[in-house]
Design a protein around this motif. Structure first.
Motif, PDB file in Angstrom:
ATOM      1  N   GLN A 106       0.826  -1.201   0.000  1.00 31.55           N
ATOM      2  CA  GLN A 106       0.000   0.000   0.000  1.00 31.55           C
ATOM      3  C   GLN A 106       0.867   1.259   0.000  1.00 31.55           C
ATOM      4  O   GLN A 106       0.515   2.258  -0.623  1.00 31.55           O
ATOM      5  CB  GLN A 106      -0.930  -0.001   1.217  1.00 31.55           C
ATOM      6  N   LYS A 109       2.751   1.621  -3.656  1.00 26.21           N
ATOM      7  CA  LYS A 109       1.959   1.999  -4.820  1.00 26.21           C
ATOM      8  C   LYS A 109       2.047   3.496  -5.109  1.00 26.21           C
ATOM      9  O   LYS A 109       2.334   3.888  -6.239  1.00 26.21           O
ATOM     10  CB  LYS A 109       0.499   1.564  -4.641  1.00 26.21           C
ATOM     11  N   PRO A 110       1.839   4.387  -4.135  1.00 25.08           N
ATOM     12  CA  PRO A 110       1.942   5.827  -4.439  1.00 25.08           C
ATOM     13  C   PRO A 110       3.357   6.214  -4.866  1.00 25.08           C
ATOM     14  O   PRO A 110       3.532   7.029  -5.784  1.00 25.08           O
ATOM     15  CB  PRO A 110       1.568   6.514  -3.122  1.00 25.08           C
ATOM     16  N   ALA A 112       5.571   4.316  -6.357  1.00 24.30           N
ATOM     17  CA  ALA A 112       5.802   3.799  -7.710  1.00 24.30           C
ATOM     18  C   ALA A 112       5.049   4.632  -8.733  1.00 24.30           C
ATOM     19  O   ALA A 112       5.572   4.910  -9.828  1.00 24.30           O
ATOM     20  CB  ALA A 112       5.367   2.341  -7.786  1.00 24.30           C
ATOM     21  N   ILE A 113       3.848   5.044  -8.394  1.00 18.54           N
ATOM     22  CA  ILE A 113       3.072   5.880  -9.319  1.00 18.54           C
ATOM     23  C   ILE A 113       3.783   7.214  -9.526  1.00 18.54           C
ATOM     24  O   ILE A 113       3.876   7.716 -10.656  1.00 18.54           O
ATOM     25  CB  ILE A 113       1.628   6.068  -8.790  1.00 18.54           C
ATOM     26  N   GLY A 114       4.329   7.789  -8.441  1.00 17.93           N
ATOM     27  CA  GLY A 114       5.071   9.058  -8.558  1.00 17.93           C
ATOM     28  C   GLY A 114       6.290   8.895  -9.449  1.00 17.93           C
ATOM     29  O   GLY A 114       6.565   9.738 -10.314  1.00 17.93           O
ATOM     30  N   LEU A 116       6.743   6.668 -11.768  1.00 18.13           N
ATOM     31  CA  LEU A 116       6.264   6.428 -13.126  1.00 18.13           C
ATOM     32  C   LEU A 116       5.845   7.744 -13.791  1.00 18.13           C
ATOM     33  O   LEU A 116       6.148   7.976 -14.964  1.00 18.13           O
ATOM     34  CB  LEU A 116       5.103   5.439 -13.094  1.00 18.13           C
ATOM     35  N   GLU A 117       5.180   8.603 -13.042  1.00 17.33           N
ATOM     36  CA  GLU A 117       4.764   9.899 -13.593  1.00 17.33           C
ATOM     37  C   GLU A 117       5.983  10.747 -13.959  1.00 17.33           C
ATOM     38  O   GLU A 117       6.014  11.396 -15.004  1.00 17.33           O
ATOM     39  CB  GLU A 117       3.877  10.645 -12.594  1.00 17.33           C
TER      40      GLU A 117
END
Length: 176
Positions: A106, A109-110, A112-114, A116-117
């Motif tokens: 949990q 995920k944020p 990794a998303i950051g 990726l962005e």
């Protein structure tokens, strides 16, 4: 066949000196029968003893096999008890590890998303730069680029020939 009393009576008469051939023959027959029975009993006894020895050997083998199997069963039961004890001890640790893994997922995920962005933004800006460079390259005509490249190559070749003092360079200067 004479009875036991007849035989005893015949023996008593024989001792007394009173005997007949018929009585002697009856006693001989009875003795032969008794000897045959004794022989038969001896053979049966030896067979029975042989069977008894074989049964004792079989019983000893079975007892040793039973002892060995009991030892294996005991070892398996002991291992089973230790395994149960270990699984009971590890169960809480496994549940805590599962919970920790869920928390990490949990939290990751944020992040990794950051990341990726950021990577997508970097690739987009790089693509924009490449497009600009491509437009600049299209604005200049290919003929002028080739001519400029040829002039640069001639100058570089002449400079390298001047630096080398070999006879080839002298003949190359005449050609240039």
């Amino acid at each position: 066949m004479p009875s036991k009393m007849d035989i005893e009576l015949a023996l008593a008469n024989l001792e007394a000196g009173k005997f007949s051939f018929r009585m002697v023959d009856a006693i001989k027959d009875r003795l032969e029968k008794l000897e045959n029975e004794v022989t038969l009993l001896r053979s049966l006894h030896s067979e029975a003893m042989s069977d008894l020895r074989q049964q004792q050997l079989a019983a000893w083998r079975l007892e040793s096999e039973t002892t060995r199997l009991n030892a294996k069963i005991h070892a398996l039961l002991k291992a089973n008890a230790l395994t149960e004890k270990a699984s009971r001890a590890v169960a809480p640790l496994m549940s805590r590890a599962g919970e920790s893994l869920q928390r990490l997922q949990q939290q990751a995920k944020p992040a990794a998303i950051g990341l990726l962005e950021k990577a997508i933004d970097g690739m987009a800006s790089l693509a924009v730069r490449l497009v600009k460079l491509a437009h600049r390259a299209q604005d200049s005509s290919p003929a002028t680029k080739i001519g400029e490249s040829l002039e640069v190559l001639k100058k570089q070749a002449g400079a390298s020939l001047e630096k080398t003092p070999s006879p080839l360079s002298v003949s190359g200067k005449n050609v240039a």
